[in-house]
Scaffold this motif. Structure first.
Motif, short mmCIF file in Angstrom:
data_model
loop_
_atom_site.label_atom_id
_atom_site.label_comp_id
_atom_site.label_asym_id
_atom_site.label_seq_id
_atom_site.Cartn_x
_atom_site.Cartn_y
_atom_site.Cartn_z
N MET A 141 33.40 47.86 8.59
CA MET A 141 32.90 48.38 7.30
C MET A 141 33.30 49.81 7.01
O MET A 141 32.79 50.41 6.05
N ARG A 142 34.23 50.39 7.77
CA ARG A 142 34.69 51.74 7.44
C ARG A 142 35.71 51.69 6.31
O ARG A 142 36.68 50.93 6.38
N MET A 143 35.53 52.50 5.29
CA MET A 143 36.55 52.62 4.25
C MET A 143 37.77 53.37 4.77
O MET A 143 38.89 53.09 4.38
N ASP A 144 37.52 54.33 5.63
CA ASP A 144 38.60 55.05 6.31
C ASP A 144 38.59 54.60 7.77
O ASP A 144 37.75 55.04 8.55
N GLN A 145 39.52 53.73 8.12
CA GLN A 145 39.52 53.17 9.46
C GLN A 145 40.08 54.11 10.52
O GLN A 145 40.16 53.76 11.68
N SER A 146 40.40 55.34 10.11
CA SER A 146 40.93 56.30 11.07
C SER A 146 39.84 57.13 11.74
O SER A 146 40.12 57.88 12.67
N SER A 147 38.59 57.01 11.24
CA SER A 147 37.54 57.85 11.82
C SER A 147 36.17 57.29 11.49
O SER A 147 36.01 56.44 10.62
N GLY A 148 35.16 57.82 12.21
CA GLY A 148 33.77 57.54 11.89
C GLY A 148 33.18 56.37 12.65
O GLY A 148 33.86 55.61 13.34
N ILE A 149 31.85 56.22 12.49
CA ILE A 149 31.13 55.14 13.14
C ILE A 149 31.39 53.82 12.42
O ILE A 149 31.78 53.81 11.25
N THR A 150 31.17 52.72 13.12
CA THR A 150 31.32 51.40 12.53
C THR A 150 29.93 50.77 12.33
O THR A 150 28.93 51.24 12.86
N ALA A 151 29.92 49.66 11.59
CA ALA A 151 28.67 48.92 11.44
C ALA A 151 28.19 48.38 12.78
O ALA A 151 26.98 48.27 13.02
N GLU A 152 29.11 48.07 13.66
CA GLU A 152 28.73 47.63 15.01
C GLU A 152 27.96 48.72 15.74
O GLU A 152 26.95 48.45 16.41
N ASP A 153 28.40 49.97 15.59
CA ASP A 153 27.68 51.09 16.20
C ASP A 153 26.25 51.17 15.65
O ASP A 153 25.30 51.37 16.41
N VAL A 154 26.13 51.01 14.35
CA VAL A 154 24.82 51.16 13.71
C VAL A 154 23.85 50.08 14.18
O VAL A 154 22.73 50.37 14.61
N VAL A 155 24.28 48.82 14.12
CA VAL A 155 23.33 47.73 14.44
C VAL A 155 23.00 47.67 15.92
O VAL A 155 21.93 47.20 16.30
N ASN A 156 23.87 48.17 16.77
CA ASN A 156 23.62 48.11 18.21
C ASN A 156 22.98 49.36 18.79
O ASN A 156 22.41 49.30 19.88
N GLU A 157 23.04 50.48 18.08
CA GLU A 157 22.61 51.75 18.67
C GLU A 157 21.46 52.42 17.94
O GLU A 157 20.73 53.21 18.55
N TYR A 158 21.27 52.15 16.66
CA TYR A 158 20.19 52.84 15.93
C TYR A 158 18.83 52.31 16.36
O TYR A 158 18.65 51.10 16.50
N PRO A 159 17.84 53.17 16.56
CA PRO A 159 16.48 52.72 16.84
C PRO A 159 15.94 51.88 15.67
O PRO A 159 16.38 52.05 14.52
N VAL A 160 15.01 51.00 15.96
CA VAL A 160 14.46 50.10 14.95
C VAL A 160 13.93 50.85 13.73
O VAL A 160 14.23 50.46 12.59
N PRO A 161 13.14 51.92 13.88
CA PRO A 161 12.64 52.61 12.69
C PRO A 161 13.76 53.16 11.79
O PRO A 161 13.68 53.09 10.56
N GLN A 162 14.80 53.71 12.42
CA GLN A 162 15.92 54.25 11.64
C GLN A 162 16.69 53.12 10.96
O GLN A 162 17.08 53.24 9.79
N LEU A 163 16.89 52.03 11.67
CA LEU A 163 17.60 50.89 11.09
C LEU A 163 16.81 50.32 9.92
O LEU A 163 17.37 50.01 8.86
N ALA A 164 15.50 50.18 10.09
CA ALA A 164 14.67 49.66 9.00
C ALA A 164 14.69 50.58 7.79
O ALA A 164 14.74 50.12 6.64
N ARG A 165 14.68 51.89 8.02
CA ARG A 165 14.74 52.83 6.90
C ARG A 165 16.03 52.68 6.11
O ARG A 165 16.03 52.68 4.87
#
Length: 329
Positions: A141-165
């Protein structure tokens, strides 16, 4: 760019592929600021260059600055706009870098700006980019595939409260906590890797009665993750005021937004400069207090039924336009 948030399945995209949204309306709104003179316009979201090509063809004296964070899209647009190579500057940049880009090009002010916000048709249609829930792909889901976090990083690493927010604020998902908790249970067993896996997990987390209406159950979750991965709302918050600052008197700006979060930012930025700031009770407008902008439409303008029939990706578009009528003090 050509896109709404409710990404169509691959089978539905062929007819709409690379069709610029509201092209005729965009051209008509920008024309008074660009016609018959050496004007400068910024396409802040170049995408595949459909709007840019039409603007350059319509205005032979126009110089166009095109920005995009997606290097693949830039390469495609560079080929498409090759006949106008002497009148274009295509730059790999997020649109909130517009002031820096204009400064580097020695451009002090611009006559037109176009924002076509959201994800582009190419990003939706290339399954490997991971934007579309209807096609299995890595969770990128990166618009710029040369840098930054991916959606995989978000769903696997963010705490539940942050993900829910994120799901609640960016996806306007009322089952945000249920989905975040379902993600947490799944990732304890094994990391989530694919869009199909995530889409099915979201579908199962949402009550059956809700699943039967309102489009694909994962639509809002995918929108929210995409916005988080790409920092889209922060970029819009910085870019729209910067674009308004760059507009010369008589210059015009057009925004195409595809969900209420982006449109609200644009609406407030326009309204702030379209308001007389003279203190209440005074009989005349104080010097330097009159509106800087004139709004060119009332509220957010939707696509017509004919436009939507011709291009399904116009179904959720909200167009706003304004003209600078006074220089900032």
């Amino acid at each position: 760019m050509d896109h709404p948030d409710d990404a169509p399945a691959a089978a539905d995209t062929a007819s709409a592929e690379h069709v610029p949204v509201l092209l005729d309306r965009v051209l008509a709104l920008l024309a008074p600021a660009l016609a018959d003179r050496p004007a400068v316009a910024v396409d802040a979201t170049l995408g595949l260059g459909g709007h840019a090509e039409a603007l350059l063809a319509a205005h032979p004296q126009l110089t166009l600055v095109g920005l995009d964070r997606d290097q693949a899209a830039l390469a495609r647009s560079r080929d498409r706009l090759a006949p106008y190579a002497g009148r274009i500057h295509l730059v790999h940049a997020v649109y909130d870098r517009m002031p820096e880009v204009l400064d580097e090009l020695g451009i002090g002010g611009v006559d037109g700006v176009l924002f076509d916000l959201g994800v582009s048709s190419m990003q939706l249609d290339v399954a490997a980019r991971g934007f579309a829930y209807a096609q299995d792909a890595p969770l990128d889901m990166r618009m710029d595939q040369s840098s930054g976090i991916t959606a995989e990083d978000v769903v696997n690493e963010y705490p539940v409260p942050q993900l829910a927010r994120i799901l609640r604020e960016y996806g306007e998902e009322r089952f945000a906590l249920r989905i975040a908790q379902a993600i947490e249970r799944e990732r304890r067993r094994a990391p989530l890797r694919s869009t199909a896996q995530l889409a099915e997990l979201v579908r199962e987390a949402i009550p059956a009665a809700t699943r039967r209406r309102g489009g694909h159950p994962a639509k809002r979750t995918f929108q929210a993750l995409r916005i988080e991965v790409n920092g889209e709302l922060d970029a819009v918050r910085g870019a729209v005021p910067a674009a308004l600052d760059a507009l010369t008197v008589g210059g015009r700006i057009v925004s195409l937004a595809y969900h209420s979060l982006e449109d609200r930012i644009v609406k407030h930025a326009f309204a702030a400069l379209a308001t007389d700031t003279t203190p209440p009770g005074l009989p005349v407008t104080l010097p330097g207090s009159g509106p800087q902008l004139k709004l060119l439409n009332r509220g957010a303008e939707p696509a017509s039924a004919a436009e939507i029939d011709a291009n399904a990706r116009a179904a959720s578009v909200k167009l706003r336009a304004a003209e600078r009528i006074r220089a900032a003090v």
